[in-house]
Write a protein that holds these residues in place. Structure first.
Motif, PDB file in Angstrom:
ATOM      1  N   PHE A   7       0.823  -1.212   0.000  1.00 14.76           N
ATOM      2  CA  PHE A   7       0.000   0.000   0.000  1.00 14.76           C
ATOM      3  C   PHE A   7       0.857   1.261   0.000  1.00 14.76           C
ATOM      4  O   PHE A   7       0.512   2.256  -0.634  1.00 14.76           O
ATOM      5  CB  PHE A   7      -0.957   0.005   1.197  1.00 14.76           C
ATOM      6  N   TRP A  11       0.693   4.026  -2.886  1.00 14.64           N
ATOM      7  CA  TRP A  11       0.470   5.433  -2.565  1.00 14.64           C
ATOM      8  C   TRP A  11       1.595   6.303  -3.130  1.00 14.64           C
ATOM      9  O   TRP A  11       1.358   7.391  -3.667  1.00 14.64           O
ATOM     10  CB  TRP A  11       0.336   5.640  -1.066  1.00 14.64           C
ATOM     11  N   MET A  14       1.013   6.733  -6.816  1.00 13.94           N
ATOM     12  CA  MET A  14      -0.069   7.680  -7.120  1.00 13.94           C
ATOM     13  C   MET A  14       0.353   9.116  -6.817  1.00 13.94           C
ATOM     14  O   MET A  14      -0.040  10.041  -7.529  1.00 13.94           O
ATOM     15  CB  MET A  14      -1.326   7.306  -6.326  1.00 13.94           C
ATOM     16  N   LYS A  15       1.166   9.312  -5.783  1.00 12.63           N
ATOM     17  CA  LYS A  15       1.592  10.656  -5.415  1.00 12.63           C
ATOM     18  C   LYS A  15       2.571  11.227  -6.438  1.00 12.63           C
ATOM     19  O   LYS A  15       2.452  12.384  -6.847  1.00 12.63           O
ATOM     20  CB  LYS A  15       2.229  10.619  -4.021  1.00 12.63           C
ATOM     21  N   LYS A  19      -1.768  10.380  -9.942  1.00  8.00           N
ATOM     22  CA  LYS A  19      -2.863   9.488 -10.342  1.00  8.00           C
ATOM     23  C   LYS A  19      -3.847   9.313  -9.186  1.00  8.00           C
ATOM     24  O   LYS A  19      -4.246   8.208  -8.848  1.00  8.00           O
ATOM     25  CB  LYS A  19      -2.315   8.118 -10.753  1.00  8.00           C
ATOM     26  N   PHE A  20      -4.262  10.406  -8.563  1.00  6.87           N
ATOM     27  CA  PHE A  20      -5.154  10.317  -7.414  1.00  6.87           C
ATOM     28  C   PHE A  20      -6.546   9.827  -7.786  1.00  6.87           C
ATOM     29  O   PHE A  20      -7.301   9.392  -6.930  1.00  6.87           O
ATOM     30  CB  PHE A  20      -5.246  11.673  -6.709  1.00  6.87           C
ATOM     31  N   TRP A  21      -6.887   9.851  -9.055  1.00  2.35           N
ATOM     32  CA  TRP A  21      -8.190   9.362  -9.486  1.00  2.35           C
ATOM     33  C   TRP A  21      -8.275   7.839  -9.342  1.00  2.35           C
ATOM     34  O   TRP A  21      -9.365   7.273  -9.373  1.00  2.35           O
ATOM     35  CB  TRP A  21      -8.471   9.775 -10.932  1.00  2.35           C
ATOM     36  N   LEU A  22      -7.136   7.171  -9.155  1.00  3.67           N
ATOM     37  CA  LEU A  22      -7.146   5.726  -8.952  1.00  3.67           C
ATOM     38  C   LEU A  22      -7.613   5.343  -7.544  1.00  3.67           C
ATOM     39  O   LEU A  22      -8.071   4.225  -7.336  1.00  3.67           O
ATOM     40  CB  LEU A  22      -5.747   5.144  -9.176  1.00  3.67           C
ATOM     41  N   ALA A  23      -7.491   6.239  -6.587  1.00  4.25           N
ATOM     42  CA  ALA A  23      -7.824   5.932  -5.198  1.00  4.25           C
ATOM     43  C   ALA A  23      -9.282   5.482  -5.020  1.00  4.25           C
ATOM     44  O   ALA A  23      -9.518   4.447  -4.382  1.00  4.25           O
ATOM     45  CB  ALA A  23      -7.505   7.122  -4.302  1.00  4.25           C
ATOM     46  N   PRO A  24     -10.289   6.178  -5.562  1.00  5.61           N
ATOM     47  CA  PRO A  24     -11.665   5.698  -5.387  1.00  5.61           C
ATOM     48  C   PRO A  24     -11.914   4.335  -6.029  1.00  5.61           C
ATOM     49  O   PRO A  24     -12.656   3.516  -5.489  1.00  5.61           O
ATOM     50  CB  PRO A  24     -12.523   6.764  -6.069  1.00  5.61           C
ATOM     51  N   ILE A  26      -9.675   1.895  -6.401  1.00  3.40           N
ATOM     52  CA  ILE A  26      -9.029   0.884  -5.565  1.00  3.40           C
ATOM     53  C   ILE A  26      -9.840   0.641  -4.297  1.00  3.40           C
ATOM     54  O   ILE A  26     -10.039  -0.506  -3.879  1.00  3.40           O
ATOM     55  CB  ILE A  26      -7.590   1.310  -5.243  1.00  3.40           C
ATOM     56  N   ILE A  27     -10.330   1.710  -3.685  1.00  4.84           N
ATOM     57  CA  ILE A  27     -11.141   1.565  -2.467  1.00  4.84           C
ATOM     58  C   ILE A  27     -12.422   0.802  -2.764  1.00  4.84           C
ATOM     59  O   ILE A  27     -12.822  -0.089  -2.004  1.00  4.84           O
ATOM     60  CB  ILE A  27     -11.435   2.952  -1.861  1.00  4.84           C
TER      61      ILE A  27
END
Length: 52
Positions: A7, A11, A14-15, A19-24, A26-27
């Protein structure tokens, strides 16, 4: 390799790559996987599967 390091590496990717749009996504996938695992052997399973 521990699960926490996976993880952290995800992270960090993504940082750095913004690529913060991947976070939702993945969650949502993790929550769906947990829902399937926890309802697999319970009495609630027929009702959960009816939703999908």
């Amino acid at each position: 390799m521990s699960k926490i390091s996976i993880f952290k590496e995800l992270w960090g990717f993504m940082k750095v790559r913004k690529k913060f749009w991947l976070a939702p996504i993945i969650i949502l996938l993790l929550l769906l996987g947990l829902l399937i695992i926890f309802t697999e052997s319970s009495a609630v399973a027929p009702f959960i599967y009816a939703l999908f």
